[in-house]
Write a protein that holds these residues in place. Structure first.
Motif, PDB file in Angstrom:
ATOM      1  N   LEU A 157      -8.494   6.109 -19.384  1.00 42.95           N
ATOM      2  CA  LEU A 157      -8.801   5.462 -18.115  1.00 42.95           C
ATOM      3  C   LEU A 157     -10.284   5.113 -18.087  1.00 42.95           C
ATOM      4  CD1 LEU A 157      -6.926   7.683 -15.493  1.00 42.95           C
ATOM      5  CD2 LEU A 157      -6.159   5.522 -16.507  1.00 42.95           C
ATOM      6  N   VAL A 158     -10.593   3.877 -17.747  1.00 47.31           N
ATOM      7  CA  VAL A 158     -11.986   3.432 -17.639  1.00 47.31           C
ATOM      8  C   VAL A 158     -12.109   2.623 -16.362  1.00 47.31           C
ATOM      9  CG1 VAL A 158     -13.867   2.164 -18.735  1.00 47.31           C
ATOM     10  CG2 VAL A 158     -12.156   3.320 -20.155  1.00 47.31           C
ATOM     11  N   ASP A 159     -13.043   2.999 -15.497  1.00 47.59           N
ATOM     12  CA  ASP A 159     -13.200   2.180 -14.289  1.00 47.59           C
ATOM     13  C   ASP A 159     -14.138   1.004 -14.582  1.00 47.59           C
ATOM     14  OD1 ASP A 159     -15.884   2.951 -13.919  1.00 47.59           O
ATOM     15  OD2 ASP A 159     -15.403   4.461 -12.405  1.00 47.59           O
ATOM     16  N   LYS A 160     -14.233   0.084 -13.648  1.00 46.38           N
ATOM     17  CA  LYS A 160     -14.954  -1.166 -13.885  1.00 46.38           C
ATOM     18  C   LYS A 160     -16.460  -0.973 -14.002  1.00 46.38           C
ATOM     19  CE  LYS A 160     -11.385  -4.151 -11.968  1.00 46.38           C
ATOM     20  NZ  LYS A 160     -11.004  -5.157 -10.934  1.00 46.38           N
ATOM     21  N   LYS A 161     -16.935   0.218 -13.698  1.00 45.26           N
ATOM     22  CA  LYS A 161     -18.343   0.538 -13.901  1.00 45.26           C
ATOM     23  C   LYS A 161     -18.590   1.092 -15.298  1.00 45.26           C
ATOM     24  CE  LYS A 161     -22.160   2.659 -11.343  1.00 45.26           C
ATOM     25  NZ  LYS A 161     -22.524   3.506 -10.170  1.00 45.26           N
ATOM     26  N   GLY A 162     -17.518   1.617 -15.928  1.00 49.16           N
ATOM     27  CA  GLY A 162     -17.636   2.131 -17.281  1.00 49.16           C
ATOM     28  C   GLY A 162     -17.485   3.628 -17.414  1.00 49.16           C
ATOM     29  N   GLU A 189      -7.596   1.769 -22.500  1.00 42.49           N
ATOM     30  CA  GLU A 189      -6.142   1.704 -22.414  1.00 42.49           C
ATOM     31  C   GLU A 189      -5.730   1.164 -21.054  1.00 42.49           C
ATOM     32  OE1 GLU A 189      -2.338   2.074 -24.031  1.00 42.49           O
ATOM     33  OE2 GLU A 189      -4.292   2.305 -24.997  1.00 42.49           O
ATOM     34  N   LYS A 190      -6.457   1.569 -20.020  1.00 40.31           N
ATOM     35  CA  LYS A 190      -6.193   1.069 -18.675  1.00 40.31           C
ATOM     36  C   LYS A 190      -7.510   0.985 -17.909  1.00 40.31           C
ATOM     37  CE  LYS A 190      -3.398   1.807 -14.506  1.00 40.31           C
ATOM     38  NZ  LYS A 190      -2.402   2.684 -13.848  1.00 40.31           N
ATOM     39  N   ILE A 191      -7.752  -0.153 -17.292  1.00 41.15           N
ATOM     40  CA  ILE A 191      -8.955  -0.348 -16.489  1.00 41.15           C
ATOM     41  C   ILE A 191      -8.584  -0.203 -15.017  1.00 41.15           C
ATOM     42  CG2 ILE A 191     -10.789  -1.964 -15.833  1.00 41.15           C
ATOM     43  CD1 ILE A 191     -10.473  -3.218 -18.620  1.00 41.15           C
ATOM     44  N   VAL A 192      -9.340   0.635 -14.305  1.00 41.58           N
ATOM     45  CA  VAL A 192      -9.052   0.912 -12.896  1.00 41.58           C
ATOM     46  C   VAL A 192     -10.265   0.568 -12.043  1.00 41.58           C
ATOM     47  CG1 VAL A 192      -7.376   2.711 -13.464  1.00 41.58           C
ATOM     48  CG2 VAL A 192      -9.773   3.336 -13.092  1.00 41.58           C
ATOM     49  N   GLU A 193     -10.045   0.573 -10.744  1.00 43.71           N
ATOM     50  CA  GLU A 193     -11.124   0.245  -9.817  1.00 43.71           C
ATOM     51  C   GLU A 193     -12.141   1.385  -9.733  1.00 43.71           C
ATOM     52  OE1 GLU A 193     -11.618  -2.631  -8.335  1.00 43.71           O
ATOM     53  OE2 GLU A 193      -9.751  -3.488  -9.174  1.00 43.71           O
ATOM     54  N   ILE A 194     -13.348   1.030  -9.373  1.00 44.03           N
ATOM     55  CA  ILE A 194     -14.384   2.038  -9.146  1.00 44.03           C
ATOM     56  C   ILE A 194     -13.936   2.944  -7.999  1.00 44.03           C
ATOM     57  CG2 ILE A 194     -16.783   2.413  -8.425  1.00 44.03           C
ATOM     58  CD1 ILE A 194     -17.406  -0.347  -9.702  1.00 44.03           C
ATOM     59  N   GLY A 195     -13.990   4.235  -8.227  1.00 41.41           N
ATOM     60  CA  GLY A 195     -13.548   5.202  -7.224  1.00 41.41           C
ATOM     61  C   GLY A 195     -12.172   5.758  -7.493  1.00 41.41           C
ATOM     62  N   ASP A 196     -11.422   5.119  -8.386  1.00 41.04           N
ATOM     63  CA  ASP A 196     -10.076   5.608  -8.714  1.00 41.04           C
ATOM     64  C   ASP A 196     -10.092   6.850  -9.590  1.00 41.04           C
ATOM     65  OD1 ASP A 196      -8.986   3.609  -7.217  1.00 41.04           O
ATOM     66  OD2 ASP A 196      -8.156   2.458  -8.889  1.00 41.04           O
ATOM     67  N   ILE A 197     -11.210   7.088 -10.265  1.00 39.94           N
ATOM     68  CA  ILE A 197     -11.327   8.267 -11.118  1.00 39.94           C
ATOM     69  C   ILE A 197     -12.132   9.334 -10.374  1.00 39.94           C
ATOM     70  CG2 ILE A 197     -12.203   9.191 -13.293  1.00 39.94           C
ATOM     71  CD1 ILE A 197     -11.898   6.402 -14.499  1.00 39.94           C
ATOM     72  N   ASP A 198     -11.561  10.519 -10.245  1.00 40.75           N
ATOM     73  CA  ASP A 198     -12.283  11.636  -9.652  1.00 40.75           C
ATOM     74  C   ASP A 198     -13.526  11.910 -10.500  1.00 40.75           C
ATOM     75  OD1 ASP A 198     -13.241  14.170  -8.857  1.00 40.75           O
ATOM     76  OD2 ASP A 198     -11.226  14.891  -8.380  1.00 40.75           O
ATOM     77  N   GLU A 200     -15.112  14.436 -11.056  1.00 41.34           N
ATOM     78  CA  GLU A 200     -14.989  15.683 -11.815  1.00 41.34           C
ATOM     79  C   GLU A 200     -14.251  15.474 -13.143  1.00 41.34           C
ATOM     80  OE1 GLU A 200     -16.223  18.699 -11.248  1.00 41.34           O
ATOM     81  OE2 GLU A 200     -17.251  17.985  -9.452  1.00 41.34           O
ATOM     82  N   ASN A 201     -13.502  14.373 -13.257  1.00 39.38           N
ATOM     83  CA  ASN A 201     -12.722  14.112 -14.464  1.00 39.38           C
ATOM     84  C   ASN A 201     -13.425  13.187 -15.452  1.00 39.38           C
ATOM     85  OD1 ASN A 201     -10.608  15.706 -13.503  1.00 39.38           O
ATOM     86  ND2 ASN A 201      -9.673  13.980 -12.415  1.00 39.38           N
ATOM     87  N   VAL A 202     -14.567  12.644 -15.050  1.00 41.60           N
ATOM     88  CA  VAL A 202     -15.297  11.729 -15.931  1.00 41.60           C
ATOM     89  C   VAL A 202     -15.899  12.504 -17.100  1.00 41.60           C
ATOM     90  CG1 VAL A 202     -17.301  10.204 -16.121  1.00 41.60           C
ATOM     91  CG2 VAL A 202     -15.809  10.067 -14.115  1.00 41.60           C
ATOM     92  N   ILE A 203     -15.640  12.044 -18.309  1.00 40.42           N
ATOM     93  CA  ILE A 203     -16.201  12.675 -19.504  1.00 40.42           C
ATOM     94  C   ILE A 203     -17.456  11.934 -19.960  1.00 40.42           C
ATOM     95  CG2 ILE A 203     -15.760  13.418 -21.873  1.00 40.42           C
ATOM     96  CD1 ILE A 203     -14.071  14.843 -19.733  1.00 40.42           C
ATOM     97  N   THR A 204     -17.369  10.617 -20.055  1.00 40.67           N
ATOM     98  CA  THR A 204     -18.531   9.803 -20.395  1.00 40.67           C
ATOM     99  C   THR A 204     -18.947   8.996 -19.171  1.00 40.67           C
ATOM    100  OG1 THR A 204     -17.941   9.601 -22.737  1.00 40.67           O
ATOM    101  CG2 THR A 204     -19.406   7.931 -21.841  1.00 40.67           C
TER     102      THR A 204
END
Length: 218
Positions: A157-162, A189-198, A200-204
Motif C-alpha cells: 500500500l502506498v498513499d499519494k504522498k509516498g 501494488e495499490k495506491i491509496v488516498e492520503i490519510g487512508d494509511i494509519d 502507525e502502519n507506515v514503514i517508509t
C-alpha cells in the motif's frame, strides 16, 4: 508535488552506468514491472546492489541475462546460473557481501555514518584490502557505506504522498534501501488516498520517496 508518474517516466530517469539498489529476496518484494521496463529500455553498464540476482527469468535475473549489468553487489548468486556463468567468464564483476554486512553498509549510507565495524569476514578473503580496527582488544573490519544513484522499491500500500506499507516479509531490504539513494522510486501494488494509511502502519515515510508508479493497478 505530484509524485505519481508512469513507469515510462520513471525509467527515463535511469541512465547507462548508474548504480541501482533493488529491493527483494529471490524476487519477493522486487519491483518486477519496473525491472521489466528497464529490460525493455536496454539501459547498459548498471551496477546492481541487491540481496541476490533472483532467477534467470525473473526480476533482476532478466537484467543479468540481457547483459545490462557490469557489476553486482549481492549476498549470493546461487539461484541464478547465468550470473555465475558471466562471473566465471569475466563478463560480470560480482562482489559477494555477507547479508548482514550488506544491509548494514546500506544503513550506514542512509544514516550518514562513516561505516560499520564487524568481525564477519576476518581471516578470510573478505578482509582483503579493508582496514582493520581494534576496539577493546577485539579486531573488526571497517565496512564502508554503500549508496546508489537510484533505489527501486516494491510497496504493498502506498498513499499519494509516498508513505509505504510492505507486505509481510516482502519488506526485506526495501525500507533500508529507501534511505540510501539519491532518487527513490516505488512500484505500488495499490495506491491509496492520503490519510487512508494509519500512520502507525507506515514503514517508509514519504520524505524518502521521490516517485510512485502503479504496479498492481492499471
Amino acid at each position: 508535488m505530484n509524485k505519481q508518474i508512469s513507469i515510462e517516466e520513471a525509467i527515463a530517469k535511469i541512465e547507462d552506468g548508474m548504480s541501482i539498489m533493488i529491493g527483494g529476496f529471490l524476487g519477493v518484494g522486487s519491483p518486477n514491472q519496473l525491472i521489466d521496463a528497464l529490460v525493455e529500455k536496454n539501459v547498459k553498464d548498471l551496477t546492481i546492489i541487491a540481496n541476490d540476482t533472483s532467477f534467470v527469468d525473473l526480476g533482476i535475473g532478466k537484467l543479468v541475462a540481457n547483459k545490462q549489468v557490469k557489476k553486482v553487489i549481492a549476498t549470493h548468486i546461487g539461484t541464478n546460473k547465468e550470473t555465475g556463468r558471466q562471473m566465471n567468464e569475466k563478463e560480470l564483476d560480482v562482489e559477494l557481501v555477507p547479508q548482514g554486512t550488506l544491509v548494514e553498509r546500506i544503513r550506514a549510507a542512509g544514516f550518514g555514518l562513516g561505516g560499520v565495524l564487524t568481525p564477519t569476514g576476518l581471516h578470510t578473503i573478505v578482509e582483503e584490502g579493508k582496514q582493520k580496527i581494534e576496539v577493546d582488544g577485539k579486531e573488526f573490519l571497517l565496512e564502508k557505506p554503500l549508496k546508489a544513484d537510484v533505489a527501486l522499491l516494491k510497496g504493498d500500500l502506498v498513499d499519494k504522498k509516498g508513505n509505504i506499507v510492505y507486505d509481510k516479509t516482502a519488506r526485506n531490504f526495501n525500507p533500508t534501501m529507501a534511505t540510501a539513494a539519491e532518487t527513490v522510486i516505488v512500484e505500488a501494488e495499490k495506491i491509496v488516498e492520503i490519510g487512508d494509511i494509519d500512520p502507525e502502519n507506515v514503514i517508509t515515510p514519504s520524505l524518502f520517496v521521490n516517485y510512485i508508479v502503479a504496479g498492481g493497478e492499471k
